[in-house]
Design a protein around this motif. Sequence first.
Motif, mmCIF file in Angstrom:
data_model
loop_
_atom_site.group_PDB
_atom_site.id
_atom_site.type_symbol
_atom_site.label_atom_id
_atom_site.label_comp_id
_atom_site.label_asym_id
_atom_site.label_seq_id
_atom_site.Cartn_x
_atom_site.Cartn_y
_atom_site.Cartn_z
ATOM 1 N N MET A 1 -62.023 6.612 10.803
ATOM 2 C CA MET A 1 -62.222 6.099 12.175
ATOM 3 C C MET A 1 -62.434 4.592 12.185
ATOM 4 O O MET A 1 -62.012 3.846 12.965
ATOM 5 N N PHE A 2 -63.409 3.892 11.216
ATOM 6 C CA PHE A 2 -63.871 2.425 11.250
ATOM 7 C C PHE A 2 -62.407 1.763 10.838
ATOM 8 O O PHE A 2 -62.405 0.402 11.394
ATOM 9 N N ASP A 3 -61.255 2.292 10.535
ATOM 10 C CA ASP A 3 -60.105 1.487 10.387
ATOM 11 C C ASP A 3 -59.409 1.199 11.478
ATOM 12 O O ASP A 3 -58.386 0.413 11.544
ATOM 13 N N GLN A 4 -59.884 1.621 12.662
ATOM 14 C CA GLN A 4 -59.212 1.200 14.066
ATOM 15 C C GLN A 4 -59.758 -0.293 14.433
ATOM 16 O O GLN A 4 -59.284 -0.691 15.380
ATOM 17 N N PHE A 5 -60.932 -0.573 13.838
ATOM 18 C CA PHE A 5 -61.683 -1.861 14.401
ATOM 19 C C PHE A 5 -60.773 -3.106 13.602
ATOM 20 O O PHE A 5 -60.600 -3.139 12.717
ATOM 21 N N LEU A 6 -60.602 -4.054 14.568
ATOM 22 C CA LEU A 6 -59.832 -5.302 14.180
ATOM 23 C C LEU A 6 -60.887 -5.913 12.811
ATOM 24 O O LEU A 6 -60.367 -6.480 12.071
ATOM 25 N N THR A 7 -62.196 -6.000 13.079
ATOM 26 C CA THR A 7 -63.123 -6.624 12.126
ATOM 27 C C THR A 7 -62.598 -5.943 10.871
ATOM 28 O O THR A 7 -62.702 -6.549 9.675
ATOM 29 N N PHE A 8 -62.442 -4.592 10.699
ATOM 30 C CA PHE A 8 -62.337 -4.043 9.410
ATOM 31 C C PHE A 8 -60.897 -4.371 9.024
ATOM 32 O O PHE A 8 -60.802 -4.708 7.572
ATOM 33 N N LYS A 9 -59.890 -4.554 9.803
ATOM 34 C CA LYS A 9 -58.614 -4.788 9.230
ATOM 35 C C LYS A 9 -58.503 -6.187 8.828
ATOM 36 O O LYS A 9 -57.897 -6.589 7.684
ATOM 37 N N LEU A 10 -59.190 -7.163 9.463
ATOM 38 C CA LEU A 10 -59.206 -8.647 9.120
ATOM 39 C C LEU A 10 -59.927 -8.476 7.740
ATOM 40 O O LEU A 10 -59.430 -9.513 6.860
ATOM 41 N N ASP A 11 -61.047 -8.029 7.379
ATOM 42 C CA ASP A 11 -61.768 -8.020 6.433
ATOM 43 C C ASP A 11 -60.961 -7.337 5.019
ATOM 44 O O ASP A 11 -60.816 -8.077 4.061
ATOM 45 N N LEU A 12 -60.239 -6.381 5.548
ATOM 46 C CA LEU A 12 -59.152 -5.887 4.426
ATOM 47 C C LEU A 12 -58.153 -6.847 3.888
ATOM 48 O O LEU A 12 -57.759 -7.169 2.825
#
Length: 155
Positions: free
Chosen positions: A1-12
């Motif tokens: 579920m956390f992979d829906q957040f922009l901050t996670f995607k940007l961090d990745l």
Amino acid sequence: MFDQFLTFKLDLIKSEMISQANVAYKSAYNLDVRLLRVLRLICDEPGITATSVSDQTLIEKTLLSKLLAALIERKLIRRTIHPEDARHFELWPTAAGTRVYKDSNELGMKLEHDMLSALSLREREQLDRITDKLVEAFRRSATIQDCCSRTAGVD
């Protein structure tokens, strides 16, 4: 579920891009992204203080001190006492540092182009505009917050 957040995607995205860049930079210059980030800023703004480097690179001062020591040891930068305040140093690129700066910028542009090859030219231009807009908005917000925190409680 956390992979829906922009901050996670940007961090990745950031982590993967830095990881790939570190491999290339270490192979070519025996430097990592953080060291090159500091070197690049010093080359762009000769005479800059460590405080300004910390503020602009978002690198904490203790870590920055270690990075500066490594760059000085490798003779890529030098420091001089600030003429207006002996408690501070000015940081200057050396001739070797300037060469690494120029060469690493060329490699960096190639790496970034390759890493973003999944995007069309139009999409890369849009990404640049969007990220520039967000960076500017966050910087304005931080400036306002800094201003407000300094004046808080003042009548």
